[in-house]
Design a protein around this motif. Sequence first.
Motif, mmCIF file in Angstrom:
data_model
loop_
_atom_site.group_PDB
_atom_site.id
_atom_site.type_symbol
_atom_site.label_atom_id
_atom_site.label_comp_id
_atom_site.label_asym_id
_atom_site.label_seq_id
_atom_site.Cartn_x
_atom_site.Cartn_y
_atom_site.Cartn_z
ATOM 1 N N ASP A 14 0.831 -1.201 0.000
ATOM 2 C CA ASP A 14 0.000 0.000 0.000
ATOM 3 C C ASP A 14 0.867 1.252 0.000
ATOM 4 O OD1 ASP A 14 -2.370 -1.485 0.082
ATOM 5 O OD2 ASP A 14 -2.281 -1.646 2.265
ATOM 6 N N ARG A 15 2.072 1.133 0.502
ATOM 7 C CA ARG A 15 3.043 2.231 0.455
ATOM 8 C C ARG A 15 4.082 1.869 -0.609
ATOM 9 N NH1 ARG A 15 4.048 3.282 6.962
ATOM 10 N NH2 ARG A 15 1.885 3.914 7.450
ATOM 11 N N PRO A 16 3.932 2.393 -1.816
ATOM 12 C CA PRO A 16 4.749 1.925 -2.942
ATOM 13 C C PRO A 16 6.254 1.996 -2.714
ATOM 14 C CG PRO A 16 2.943 3.292 -3.719
ATOM 15 C CD PRO A 16 2.941 3.401 -2.232
ATOM 16 N N ARG A 17 6.732 2.964 -1.954
ATOM 17 C CA ARG A 17 8.187 3.113 -1.812
ATOM 18 C C ARG A 17 8.809 1.970 -0.999
ATOM 19 N NH1 ARG A 17 9.922 9.380 -1.793
ATOM 20 N NH2 ARG A 17 11.860 8.311 -2.267
ATOM 21 N N GLU A 18 7.967 1.212 -0.291
ATOM 22 C CA GLU A 18 8.485 0.037 0.411
ATOM 23 C C GLU A 18 8.935 -1.046 -0.564
ATOM 24 O OE1 GLU A 18 5.405 -1.206 3.041
ATOM 25 O OE2 GLU A 18 5.694 0.471 4.457
ATOM 26 N N ALA A 19 8.474 -0.960 -1.812
ATOM 27 C CA ALA A 19 8.842 -1.945 -2.833
ATOM 28 C C ALA A 19 9.922 -1.415 -3.771
ATOM 29 C CB ALA A 19 7.608 -2.335 -3.647
ATOM 30 N N SER A 20 10.585 -0.305 -3.431
ATOM 31 C CA SER A 20 11.478 0.369 -4.375
ATOM 32 C C SER A 20 12.633 -0.507 -4.843
ATOM 33 C CB SER A 20 12.017 1.666 -3.762
ATOM 34 O OG SER A 20 12.729 1.389 -2.566
ATOM 35 N N ASP A 21 13.142 -1.398 -3.979
ATOM 36 C CA ASP A 21 14.260 -2.252 -4.380
ATOM 37 C C ASP A 21 13.835 -3.316 -5.387
ATOM 38 O OD1 ASP A 21 15.926 -0.824 -2.777
ATOM 39 O OD2 ASP A 21 16.224 -2.374 -1.264
ATOM 40 N N GLN A 22 12.532 -3.541 -5.503
ATOM 41 C CA GLN A 22 12.022 -4.528 -6.459
ATOM 42 C C GLN A 22 11.600 -3.885 -7.788
ATOM 43 O OE1 GLN A 22 9.341 -5.784 -2.939
ATOM 44 N NE2 GLN A 22 9.169 -7.456 -4.407
ATOM 45 N N VAL A 23 11.812 -2.584 -7.897
ATOM 46 C CA VAL A 23 11.335 -1.822 -9.052
ATOM 47 C C VAL A 23 12.512 -1.218 -9.807
ATOM 48 C CG1 VAL A 23 9.927 0.155 -9.785
ATOM 49 C CG2 VAL A 23 9.170 -1.285 -7.875
ATOM 50 N N GLY A 24 12.440 -1.247 -11.146
ATOM 51 C CA GLY A 24 13.342 -0.493 -11.997
ATOM 52 C C GLY A 24 12.560 0.626 -12.647
ATOM 53 N N TYR A 25 13.129 1.840 -12.651
ATOM 54 C CA TYR A 25 12.372 3.005 -13.125
ATOM 55 C C TYR A 25 13.229 3.855 -14.049
ATOM 56 C CZ TYR A 25 9.967 7.567 -12.858
ATOM 57 O OH TYR A 25 9.358 8.757 -13.154
ATOM 58 N N LEU A 26 12.703 4.096 -15.235
ATOM 59 C CA LEU A 26 13.331 5.030 -16.170
ATOM 60 C C LEU A 26 12.429 6.250 -16.273
ATOM 61 C CD1 LEU A 26 15.648 5.458 -18.310
ATOM 62 C CD2 LEU A 26 13.973 4.711 -20.011
ATOM 63 N N PRO A 27 12.814 7.374 -15.668
ATOM 64 C CA PRO A 27 11.958 8.558 -15.707
ATOM 65 C C PRO A 27 11.999 9.242 -17.068
ATOM 66 C CG PRO A 27 13.996 9.061 -14.567
ATOM 67 C CD PRO A 27 14.038 7.584 -14.873
ATOM 68 N N GLU A 28 11.036 10.114 -17.284
ATOM 69 C CA GLU A 28 10.997 10.867 -18.539
ATOM 70 C C GLU A 28 12.206 11.786 -18.644
ATOM 71 O OE1 GLU A 28 7.681 13.318 -21.141
ATOM 72 O OE2 GLU A 28 7.612 13.438 -18.953
ATOM 73 N N GLU A 29 12.627 12.352 -17.496
ATOM 74 C CA GLU A 29 13.817 13.198 -17.499
ATOM 75 C C GLU A 29 15.041 12.311 -17.301
ATOM 76 O OE1 GLU A 29 11.476 13.427 -15.158
ATOM 77 O OE2 GLU A 29 10.237 15.094 -15.859
ATOM 78 N N ARG A 30 15.898 12.237 -18.298
ATOM 79 C CA ARG A 30 17.079 11.385 -18.211
ATOM 80 C C ARG A 30 18.190 12.119 -17.465
ATOM 81 N NH1 ARG A 30 13.023 8.587 -20.100
ATOM 82 N NH2 ARG A 30 12.933 8.243 -22.326
ATOM 83 N N GLY A 31 19.056 11.367 -16.802
ATOM 84 C CA GLY A 31 20.153 12.015 -16.103
ATOM 85 C C GLY A 31 21.164 11.015 -15.574
#
Length: 330
Positions: A90-107
């Motif tokens: 229910d708190r998405p950031r608790e799953a952050s290590d299981q997630v890969g994220y490519l944001p629209e802003e590259r850096g």
Amino acid sequence: MAFRDPPRPATTNHKNKGIGCVSQTLAVTAHRLVKKFGGRRVVDGIDLQVPAGTIYGVLGPNGAGKTTTLRMLLGIIEPDEGERTLLGHDRPREASDQVGYLPEERGLYPAMKAREAIAFMGALRGLPWGVGRKRAVELMENAGLGYAVDTKIRKLSKGMAQLVQLLGSVVHQPDLLVLDEPFSGLDPVNQENLEKLIRGEQARGATVLFSTHVMAHAERLCDRLAIIAGGKRRFEGTVNDARGQLPMQAHYTPERDDPGIARILPADARHNGSEWIFSVPDGGIEDMLRLLTQSGHGVTGLSIERPGLHDAFVKIVGAKALADAEAEAL
């Protein structure tokens, strides 16, 4: 160190004509998500259900609310209303290590070498540095970038740097890969490489959720998709479900083409080079072909095809709403 089982992704139950309840695992859910900026509802009550192990696309014109929706799902920003779960949390950031994220802003850090940049992104998700460096080489070689593992980011082309950042988002082998407009700025060769990588991540067992306004990528890749415009979800289903919103299209080439042929064809018929394109009538095409033959126009070519996703997208969103959204984003 004690290890515990990861939390289960959410499940949803569906009745199946009396056979019982069939449970479907969901990697991501959203219920009535709302986000307001300056009094404007950028996201206005969006529902999503992303089955685990699928490639799921969020389609919409520029300014539709795609990026804001993804950021709420990931817990980067909080919704003003509604609920969401991410890999059972229910708190998405608790799953952050299981997630890969490519944001629209590259850096990326321009002074880093490509291999180190990928390993660094993995380390942020808990991947040991040595493992990350080894996987970085393997990933770059598979992507055709093996020659650039020790090249500094500042010396890479924009497209190559974008691929390096993408590889950094998968180096820790996430359960969920979230990509915001991943094809933007890539040349056709690197777009093809990215499609292969997305399919490879799915084959590994990951769920892939990506946003785009380019229909061709979604048509080739998506198991399911949602179409949003004006902050609202307008459609959810498979690509074929979306294309099924329109009747089948006939592509007809006459032996003799003259202005009189338009009186025989349906009202939506349009000329495209040597052929005419029109919706297949509800009663079929046989009577029309008979009239075309009797009038001397004949038939040199005829095919009946399902409409493309772009045509379905325009039908679902509306041509005016699509044009207004594109104009507002300029």
